[in-house]
Design a protein around this motif. Structure first.
Motif, PDB file in Angstrom:
ATOM      1  N   VAL A 193       0.831  -1.181   0.146  1.00 23.53           N
ATOM      2  CA  VAL A 193       0.076  -0.010  -0.120  1.00 23.53           C
ATOM      3  C   VAL A 193       0.804   1.371  -0.010  1.00 23.53           C
ATOM      4  O   VAL A 193       1.808   1.208   0.805  1.00 23.53           O
ATOM      5  CB  VAL A 193      -1.004  -0.098   1.313  1.00 23.53           C
ATOM      6  N   LEU A 194       0.353   2.144  -0.602  1.00 25.47           N
ATOM      7  CA  LEU A 194       1.131   3.555  -0.803  1.00 25.47           C
ATOM      8  C   LEU A 194       0.382   4.466   0.075  1.00 25.47           C
ATOM      9  O   LEU A 194      -0.833   4.559   0.033  1.00 25.47           O
ATOM     10  CB  LEU A 194       1.200   3.973  -2.268  1.00 25.47           C
ATOM     11  N   ALA A 195       1.149   5.269   0.855  1.00 27.61           N
ATOM     12  CA  ALA A 195       0.627   6.137   1.615  1.00 27.61           C
ATOM     13  C   ALA A 195       1.018   7.658   1.823  1.00 27.61           C
ATOM     14  O   ALA A 195       2.175   7.616   1.445  1.00 27.61           O
ATOM     15  CB  ALA A 195       0.573   5.660   3.140  1.00 27.61           C
ATOM     16  N   GLY A 196       0.346   8.610   1.921  1.00 23.06           N
ATOM     17  CA  GLY A 196       0.874   9.897   2.086  1.00 23.06           C
ATOM     18  C   GLY A 196       0.066  10.772   1.836  1.00 23.06           C
ATOM     19  O   GLY A 196      -1.168  10.849   2.424  1.00 23.06           O
ATOM     20  N   GLU A 197      -0.147  11.900   0.900  1.00 21.38           N
ATOM     21  CA  GLU A 197      -1.313  12.831   0.670  1.00 21.38           C
ATOM     22  C   GLU A 197      -1.974  12.598  -0.823  1.00 21.38           C
ATOM     23  O   GLU A 197      -1.325  12.709  -1.885  1.00 21.38           O
ATOM     24  CB  GLU A 197      -0.750  14.300   0.636  1.00 21.38           C
ATOM     25  N   HIS A 198      -3.144  12.260  -0.780  1.00 20.53           N
ATOM     26  CA  HIS A 198      -3.910  12.081  -1.949  1.00 20.53           C
ATOM     27  C   HIS A 198      -4.672  13.380  -2.536  1.00 20.53           C
ATOM     28  O   HIS A 198      -5.163  13.844  -1.523  1.00 20.53           O
ATOM     29  CB  HIS A 198      -5.007  10.953  -1.681  1.00 20.53           C
ATOM     30  N   GLY A 199      -4.193  13.715  -3.571  1.00 19.28           N
ATOM     31  CA  GLY A 199      -4.373  15.188  -3.894  1.00 19.28           C
ATOM     32  C   GLY A 199      -5.978  15.293  -3.943  1.00 19.28           C
ATOM     33  O   GLY A 199      -6.879  14.304  -4.335  1.00 19.28           O
ATOM     34  N   THR A 200      -6.447  16.515  -3.454  1.00 15.05           N
ATOM     35  CA  THR A 200      -8.117  16.777  -3.688  1.00 15.05           C
ATOM     36  C   THR A 200      -8.665  16.558  -4.843  1.00 15.05           C
ATOM     37  O   THR A 200      -9.682  16.626  -5.203  1.00 15.05           O
ATOM     38  CB  THR A 200      -8.237  17.944  -3.014  1.00 15.05           C
ATOM     39  N   ASP A 201      -7.713  16.884  -5.820  1.00 17.63           N
ATOM     40  CA  ASP A 201      -8.247  17.035  -7.189  1.00 17.63           C
ATOM     41  C   ASP A 201      -8.170  15.552  -7.930  1.00 17.63           C
ATOM     42  O   ASP A 201      -8.635  15.258  -9.101  1.00 17.63           O
ATOM     43  CB  ASP A 201      -7.315  18.084  -8.165  1.00 17.63           C
ATOM     44  N   GLY A 202      -7.930  14.700  -7.146  1.00 22.05           N
ATOM     45  CA  GLY A 202      -7.675  13.277  -7.801  1.00 22.05           C
ATOM     46  C   GLY A 202      -6.616  12.943  -8.673  1.00 22.05           C
ATOM     47  O   GLY A 202      -6.544  12.089  -9.310  1.00 22.05           O
ATOM     48  N   VAL A 213       1.104  12.617  -3.239  1.00 21.21           N
ATOM     49  CA  VAL A 213       2.610  12.454  -2.732  1.00 21.21           C
ATOM     50  C   VAL A 213       2.521  11.199  -1.965  1.00 21.21           C
ATOM     51  O   VAL A 213       1.787  10.941  -1.030  1.00 21.21           O
ATOM     52  CB  VAL A 213       2.894  13.630  -1.951  1.00 21.21           C
ATOM     53  N   VAL A 214       3.683  10.151  -2.198  1.00 19.90           N
ATOM     54  CA  VAL A 214       3.910   9.215  -1.195  1.00 19.90           C
ATOM     55  C   VAL A 214       4.815   9.317  -0.463  1.00 19.90           C
ATOM     56  O   VAL A 214       6.117   9.640  -0.908  1.00 19.90           O
ATOM     57  CB  VAL A 214       3.978   7.834  -2.365  1.00 19.90           C
ATOM     58  N   THR A 215       4.663   9.146   0.886  1.00 21.56           N
ATOM     59  CA  THR A 215       5.705   9.345   1.501  1.00 21.56           C
ATOM     60  C   THR A 215       6.236   7.974   2.524  1.00 21.56           C
ATOM     61  O   THR A 215       7.204   7.779   3.015  1.00 21.56           O
ATOM     62  CB  THR A 215       5.410  10.427   3.026  1.00 21.56           C
ATOM     63  N   GLU A 216       5.141   6.985   2.629  1.00 21.97           N
ATOM     64  CA  GLU A 216       5.322   5.740   3.143  1.00 21.97           C
ATOM     65  C   GLU A 216       4.970   4.868   2.224  1.00 21.97           C
ATOM     66  O   GLU A 216       4.067   4.965   1.721  1.00 21.97           O
ATOM     67  CB  GLU A 216       4.485   5.754   4.582  1.00 21.97           C
ATOM     68  N   THR A 217       5.457   3.378   2.425  1.00 19.32           N
ATOM     69  CA  THR A 217       5.165   2.373   1.543  1.00 19.32           C
ATOM     70  C   THR A 217       5.078   1.089   2.777  1.00 19.32           C
ATOM     71  O   THR A 217       5.605   1.194   3.804  1.00 19.32           O
ATOM     72  CB  THR A 217       5.917   1.597   0.825  1.00 19.32           C
ATOM     73  N   TYR A 218       3.711   0.430   2.572  1.00 15.61           N
ATOM     74  CA  TYR A 218       3.375  -0.640   3.602  1.00 15.61           C
ATOM     75  C   TYR A 218       3.214  -1.891   2.856  1.00 15.61           C
ATOM     76  O   TYR A 218       2.562  -1.853   2.037  1.00 15.61           O
ATOM     77  CB  TYR A 218       2.067  -0.231   4.476  1.00 15.61           C
ATOM     78  N   ALA A 219       4.368  -2.635   3.169  1.00 16.90           N
ATOM     79  CA  ALA A 219       4.555  -3.998   2.497  1.00 16.90           C
ATOM     80  C   ALA A 219       3.446  -4.906   2.958  1.00 16.90           C
ATOM     81  O   ALA A 219       3.015  -4.876   4.119  1.00 16.90           O
ATOM     82  CB  ALA A 219       5.934  -4.626   2.975  1.00 16.90           C
ATOM     83  N   GLU A 249      -4.402   5.689  10.853  1.00 14.80           N
ATOM     84  CA  GLU A 249      -4.012   6.090  12.267  1.00 14.80           C
ATOM     85  C   GLU A 249      -2.700   6.755  12.182  1.00 14.80           C
ATOM     86  O   GLU A 249      -2.537   7.665  13.196  1.00 14.80           O
ATOM     87  CB  GLU A 249      -3.914   4.709  12.941  1.00 14.80           C
ATOM     88  N   ALA A 250      -1.866   6.667  11.052  1.00 16.31           N
ATOM     89  CA  ALA A 250      -0.770   7.605  11.243  1.00 16.31           C
ATOM     90  C   ALA A 250      -0.990   8.962  10.546  1.00 16.31           C
ATOM     91  O   ALA A 250      -0.212   9.673  10.409  1.00 16.31           O
ATOM     92  CB  ALA A 250       0.257   6.878  10.157  1.00 16.31           C
ATOM     93  N   GLY A 251      -2.385   9.299  10.296  1.00 17.54           N
ATOM     94  CA  GLY A 251      -2.753  10.425   9.548  1.00 17.54           C
ATOM     95  C   GLY A 251      -2.577  10.608   8.240  1.00 17.54           C
ATOM     96  O   GLY A 251      -2.501  11.725   7.933  1.00 17.54           O
ATOM     97  N   LEU A 252      -2.282   9.566   7.320  1.00 12.23           N
ATOM     98  CA  LEU A 252      -1.784   9.554   6.234  1.00 12.23           C
ATOM     99  C   LEU A 252      -3.173   9.196   5.340  1.00 12.23           C
ATOM    100  O   LEU A 252      -4.142   8.499   5.860  1.00 12.23           O
ATOM    101  CB  LEU A 252      -0.925   8.683   5.904  1.00 12.23           C
ATOM    102  N   ASP A 253      -3.169   9.250   3.898  1.00 11.69           N
ATOM    103  CA  ASP A 253      -4.187   8.981   3.213  1.00 11.69           C
ATOM    104  C   ASP A 253      -3.647   7.658   2.417  1.00 11.69           C
ATOM    105  O   ASP A 253      -2.459   7.599   2.037  1.00 11.69           O
ATOM    106  CB  ASP A 253      -4.345   9.941   2.297  1.00 11.69           C
ATOM    107  N   HIS A 273      -7.159   6.333  -7.781  1.00  7.88           N
ATOM    108  CA  HIS A 273      -5.780   6.120  -6.865  1.00  7.88           C
ATOM    109  C   HIS A 273      -4.943   5.669  -7.846  1.00  7.88           C
ATOM    110  O   HIS A 273      -5.262   5.149  -9.000  1.00  7.88           O
ATOM    111  CB  HIS A 273      -6.314   4.814  -5.840  1.00  7.88           C
ATOM    112  N   SER A 274      -3.595   5.480  -7.458  1.00  6.62           N
ATOM    113  CA  SER A 274      -2.429   5.095  -8.227  1.00  6.62           C
ATOM    114  C   SER A 274      -2.128   3.639  -7.892  1.00  6.62           C
ATOM    115  O   SER A 274      -2.278   3.188  -7.097  1.00  6.62           O
ATOM    116  CB  SER A 274      -1.092   6.084  -7.971  1.00  6.62           C
ATOM    117  N   TYR A 275      -1.575   2.944  -9.056  1.00  4.02           N
ATOM    118  CA  TYR A 275      -1.300   1.787  -8.905  1.00  4.02           C
ATOM    119  C   TYR A 275       0.059   1.717  -9.743  1.00  4.02           C
ATOM    120  O   TYR A 275       0.287   1.883 -11.001  1.00  4.02           O
ATOM    121  CB  TYR A 275      -2.091   0.933 -10.071  1.00  4.02           C
TER     122      TYR A 275
END
Length: 142
Positions: A27-36, A40-46, A74-78, A106-108
């Motif tokens: 899973v990719l986590a960070g800020e999902h742009g409001t415009d879709g 920005v991906v700041t964290e990866t979750y394997a 819970e980490a406050g990310l999208d 969402h991005s793949y």
């Protein structure tokens, strides 16, 4: 456009190499742009690839996916999207990837290892039932 921190980009590439002949995923986590369109991906979750044929498919167990999404929130990310590798294939989504895409706008991200590692990204457009290629940029960290 999707922007990955250097650490997130490197994590995807290194995990893909460590996966050998099997596809890796997460899973990719960070800020999902409001415009879709811009994220920005700041964290990866394997995640564990539980597909019956992990050499050509990836599948995240639904229970693990739910737990990862809760961890992200819970980490406050999208949740920005998902990533997987194509150990011997191209960076574009397969027909199976398209058939299983369920997160509109969402991005793949796909890391191909056939030769020089390359990371490509596509956004699932539900209204068109198709992927749209997006620009990948890597944020230089100071």
């Amino acid at each position: 456009m999707i922007e990955l921190t250097r650490a997130a980009y490197d994590d995807i590439v290194y995990r893909a190499y460590k996966g050998g002949e099997a596809e890796i995923c997460g899973v990719l986590a960070g800020e999902h742009g409001t415009d879709g369109d811009n994220s920005v991906v700041t964290e990866t979750y394997a995640a564990e690839n539980v597909a019956e044929t992990p050499e050509i498919r990836y599948l995240i167990d639904p229970e693990e996916q739910f737990e990862l999404i809760e961890t992200v929130e819970e980490a406050g990310l999208d949740v920005v999207g998902f990533y997987h590798s194509h150990p011997t294939g191209p960076t574009h989504p397969s027909e199976t990837d398209a058939a299983r895409a369920t997160w509109p706008n969402h991005s793949y991200v796909i890391c191909a290892l056939d030769g020089y590692p390359f990371v490509g990204s596509w956004r699932w457009r539900d209204n068109e039932e198709a992927f749209e290629q997006e620009t990948v940029s890597v944020r230089s960290e100071r």
